[in-house]
Motif scaffolding. Structure first.
Motif, PDB file in Angstrom:
ATOM      1  N   PHE A  34       0.838  -1.191   0.000  1.00  0.00           N
ATOM      2  CA  PHE A  34       0.000   0.000   0.000  1.00  0.00           C
ATOM      3  C   PHE A  34       0.874   1.243   0.000  1.00  0.00           C
ATOM      4  CE2 PHE A  34      -3.838  -2.319   1.425  1.00  0.00           C
ATOM      5  CZ  PHE A  34      -3.269  -3.454   1.975  1.00  0.00           C
ATOM      6  N   TYR A  36       0.238   5.217   1.329  1.00  0.00           N
ATOM      7  CA  TYR A  36      -0.643   6.166   2.001  1.00  0.00           C
ATOM      8  C   TYR A  36      -0.014   7.554   1.950  1.00  0.00           C
ATOM      9  CZ  TYR A  36      -3.363   2.399   4.195  1.00  0.00           C
ATOM     10  OH  TYR A  36      -4.180   1.320   4.430  1.00  0.00           O
ATOM     11  N   GLN A  38      -0.072  11.363   4.010  1.00  0.00           N
ATOM     12  CA  GLN A  38      -0.453  12.032   5.255  1.00  0.00           C
ATOM     13  C   GLN A  38      -0.161  13.519   5.130  1.00  0.00           C
ATOM     14  OE1 GLN A  38       1.708  10.947   8.899  1.00  0.00           O
ATOM     15  NE2 GLN A  38      -0.225  11.013  10.018  1.00  0.00           N
ATOM     16  N   GLY A  43      -4.678  12.248   9.429  1.00  0.00           N
ATOM     17  CA  GLY A  43      -4.442  10.815   9.396  1.00  0.00           C
ATOM     18  C   GLY A  43      -3.940  10.365   8.038  1.00  0.00           C
ATOM     19  N   LEU A  44      -4.012   9.073   7.788  1.00  0.00           N
ATOM     20  CA  LEU A  44      -3.500   8.484   6.561  1.00  0.00           C
ATOM     21  C   LEU A  44      -4.617   8.288   5.548  1.00  0.00           C
ATOM     22  CD1 LEU A  44      -1.274   5.712   8.157  1.00  0.00           C
ATOM     23  CD2 LEU A  44      -0.549   7.943   7.339  1.00  0.00           C
ATOM     24  N   LYS A  49      -3.184   0.440  -3.811  1.00  0.00           N
ATOM     25  CA  LYS A  49      -2.778  -0.826  -3.202  1.00  0.00           C
ATOM     26  C   LYS A  49      -2.526  -1.873  -4.279  1.00  0.00           C
ATOM     27  CE  LYS A  49      -7.596  -2.185  -2.372  1.00  0.00           C
ATOM     28  NZ  LYS A  49      -8.600  -2.523  -1.332  1.00  0.00           N
ATOM     29  N   GLU A  88       3.589  13.898   3.444  1.00  0.00           N
ATOM     30  CA  GLU A  88       4.440  12.751   3.745  1.00  0.00           C
ATOM     31  C   GLU A  88       3.777  11.495   3.198  1.00  0.00           C
ATOM     32  OE1 GLU A  88       5.726  12.444   7.818  1.00  0.00           O
ATOM     33  OE2 GLU A  88       7.397  11.144   7.228  1.00  0.00           O
ATOM     34  N   PHE A  90       3.777   7.252   2.892  1.00  0.00           N
ATOM     35  CA  PHE A  90       4.182   6.032   3.570  1.00  0.00           C
ATOM     36  C   PHE A  90       3.882   4.821   2.712  1.00  0.00           C
ATOM     37  CE2 PHE A  90       5.370   7.534   7.718  1.00  0.00           C
ATOM     38  CZ  PHE A  90       4.652   8.696   7.893  1.00  0.00           C
ATOM     39  N   LEU A 104      -0.187  -3.904   9.632  1.00  0.00           N
ATOM     40  CA  LEU A 104       0.550  -3.258   8.561  1.00  0.00           C
ATOM     41  C   LEU A 104       1.932  -2.907   9.059  1.00  0.00           C
ATOM     42  CD1 LEU A 104      -2.030  -0.732   7.069  1.00  0.00           C
ATOM     43  CD2 LEU A 104      -0.912  -2.561   5.809  1.00  0.00           C
ATOM     44  N   PHE A 106       4.936  -0.409   8.278  1.00  0.00           N
ATOM     45  CA  PHE A 106       5.147   0.829   7.546  1.00  0.00           C
ATOM     46  C   PHE A 106       6.629   1.134   7.372  1.00  0.00           C
ATOM     47  CE2 PHE A 106       1.064   2.977   7.087  1.00  0.00           C
ATOM     48  CZ  PHE A 106       0.256   2.256   7.950  1.00  0.00           C
ATOM     49  N   GLY A 107       6.931   1.836   6.288  1.00  0.00           N
ATOM     50  CA  GLY A 107       8.245   2.429   6.148  1.00  0.00           C
ATOM     51  C   GLY A 107       8.326   3.689   6.984  1.00  0.00           C
TER      52      GLY A 107
ATOM     53  N   TYR B  35      -2.702   2.148  15.971  1.00  0.00           N
ATOM     54  CA  TYR B  35      -1.301   2.383  15.653  1.00  0.00           C
ATOM     55  C   TYR B  35      -0.793   3.588  16.440  1.00  0.00           C
ATOM     56  CZ  TYR B  35      -1.676  -0.784  11.665  1.00  0.00           C
ATOM     57  OH  TYR B  35      -1.846  -1.892  10.873  1.00  0.00           O
ATOM     58  N   GLY B  42       7.151   6.194  11.000  1.00  0.00           N
ATOM     59  CA  GLY B  42       5.962   5.542  10.485  1.00  0.00           C
ATOM     60  C   GLY B  42       5.135   4.962  11.611  1.00  0.00           C
ATOM     61  N   PRO B  43       3.869   4.723  11.363  1.00  0.00           N
ATOM     62  CA  PRO B  43       3.005   4.135  12.394  1.00  0.00           C
ATOM     63  C   PRO B  43       3.484   2.736  12.796  1.00  0.00           C
ATOM     64  CG  PRO B  43       1.691   5.109  10.628  1.00  0.00           C
ATOM     65  CD  PRO B  43       3.105   5.093  10.160  1.00  0.00           C
ATOM     66  N   LEU B  88       1.090  10.481  17.869  1.00  0.00           N
ATOM     67  CA  LEU B  88      -0.219  10.498  17.206  1.00  0.00           C
ATOM     68  C   LEU B  88      -0.739   9.062  17.233  1.00  0.00           C
ATOM     69  CD1 LEU B  88      -2.300  12.128  15.458  1.00  0.00           C
ATOM     70  CD2 LEU B  88      -1.032  11.312  13.457  1.00  0.00           C
ATOM     71  N   LEU B  90      -3.400   6.463  15.873  1.00  0.00           N
ATOM     72  CA  LEU B  90      -4.286   6.279  14.726  1.00  0.00           C
ATOM     73  C   LEU B  90      -5.121   5.027  14.884  1.00  0.00           C
ATOM     74  CD1 LEU B  90      -1.629   7.063  11.977  1.00  0.00           C
ATOM     75  CD2 LEU B  90      -3.586   8.503  12.544  1.00  0.00           C
ATOM     76  N   TYR B 103      -7.546  -1.017   4.817  1.00  0.00           N
ATOM     77  CA  TYR B 103      -7.798  -0.316   6.078  1.00  0.00           C
ATOM     78  C   TYR B 103      -8.145   1.146   5.812  1.00  0.00           C
ATOM     79  CZ  TYR B 103      -5.018  -4.391   7.177  1.00  0.00           C
ATOM     80  OH  TYR B 103      -4.546  -5.670   7.227  1.00  0.00           O
ATOM     81  N   PHE B 105      -8.211   4.747   7.724  1.00  0.00           N
ATOM     82  CA  PHE B 105      -7.650   5.391   8.911  1.00  0.00           C
ATOM     83  C   PHE B 105      -8.440   6.618   9.301  1.00  0.00           C
ATOM     84  CE2 PHE B 105      -3.606   3.400  10.030  1.00  0.00           C
ATOM     85  CZ  PHE B 105      -3.412   2.550   8.961  1.00  0.00           C
ATOM     86  N   GLY B 106      -8.462   6.877  10.606  1.00  0.00           N
ATOM     87  CA  GLY B 106      -8.982   8.122  11.123  1.00  0.00           C
ATOM     88  C   GLY B 106      -7.900   9.188  11.116  1.00  0.00           C
ATOM     89  N   SER B 107      -8.274  10.388  11.570  1.00  0.00           N
ATOM     90  CA  SER B 107      -7.335  11.515  11.571  1.00  0.00           C
ATOM     91  C   SER B 107      -6.407  11.509  12.776  1.00  0.00           C
ATOM     92  CB  SER B 107      -8.095  12.828  11.518  1.00  0.00           C
ATOM     93  OG  SER B 107      -8.805  12.925  10.301  1.00  0.00           O
ATOM     94  N   GLY B 108      -6.693  10.651  13.744  1.00  0.00           N
ATOM     95  CA  GLY B 108      -5.775  10.491  14.857  1.00  0.00           C
ATOM     96  C   GLY B 108      -6.060  11.353  16.065  1.00  0.00           C
TER      97      GLY B 108
END
Lengths: 116, 114
Positions: A34, A36, A38, A43-44, A49, A88, A90, A104, A106-107, B35, B42-43, B88, B90, B103, B105-108
């Motif tokens: 994936f 994403y 930000q 959020g993401l 994908k 940003e 990801f 997940l 993430f990088g 997360y 990253g998360p 943050l 998430l 998935y 995601f919310g805004s956190g």
């Protein structure tokens, strides 16, 4: 163990230029991948994908990515960026098949800055 | 359809205190993951809930705990807050536990521990 590596922490580019954000993954099993985005203090948002099938995946906002199994890469590209693409980005992966348990990987993220 | 909503958006707590963060999953989603995203990183996966049971956990200590309710909303609780818990947080929801569902995601929630 699975890992995702984003090769560039920051990528500056001028508006209307092409951009590539690099992502490599390491996994002993098949993965779903994936990208994403930000935006600051948000959020993401899913850009695109890869699950299976065609290795070229098209996403939102003109972005696309190519899954390359031999090079274990999933680079993100856009032929012409806009100021609004500053954010940003990801790359993330999850074990394919079965249940993921939500995990997940993430990088570290790549900050794309588009200059006028 | 509504997306994933998290509350509060920002929170400041003192070291040693406890905090509860809340998440409402997207309509139709029965799976919630949490997360932690530290500044500049990253998360990192904390845990996942499916049908009110925890069914996956990352490398986080037991003072990080959660709940999922019958309406699939979820809480993240953190006890004995430490300065390094500043991050943050998430929440992400999914149609199920299969990886190909993806998935949302919310805004956190931005937590600051002082």
């Amino acid at each position: 163990a699975q890992s995702v590596t984003q090769l560039d922490s920051q990528v500056p580019v001028f508006e209307e230029a092409p951009v590539e954000l690099r992502c490599n993954y390491s996994s002993s099993v098949s993965v779903y991948l994936f990208w994403y985005v930000q935006y600051p203090n948000q959020g993401l948002q899913l850009l695109l994908k890869y699950l299976s099938g065609s290795t070229l995946v098209k996403g939102i906002n003109g972005f696309e990515a190519e899954f390359n199994k031999s090079q274990t890469s999933f680079h993100l590209r856009k032929p012409s960026v806009h100021i609004s693409d500053t954010a940003e980005y990801f790359c993330a992966g999850v074990k394919a098949g079965g249940t993921s348990y939500g995990k997940l990987t993430f990088g570290q993220g790549t900050i794309l800055t588009v200059h006028p | 359809e509504t997306g994933v909503t998290q509350s509060p958006t920002h929170l400041i707590k003192t070291r040693g205190q406890q905090v509860t963060l809340r998440c409402s999953s997207q309509s139709g989603h029965n799976t919630v993951s949490w997360y932690q995203q530290a500044l500049g990183q990253g998360p990192q996966f904390i845990f996942q809930y499916y049908r009110e049971e925890e069914n996956g956990r990352g490398n986080f200590p037991p003072r990080f705990s959660g709940l999922q309710f019958p309406n699939y909303s979820s809480e993240l609780n953190v006890n004995a807050l430490e300065l390094d818990d500043s991050a943050l947080y998430l929440c992400a929801s999914s149609l199920g536990t299969a990886a190909n569902y993806g998935y949302t995601f919310g805004s956190g929630t931005r937590l600051t521990v002082v």
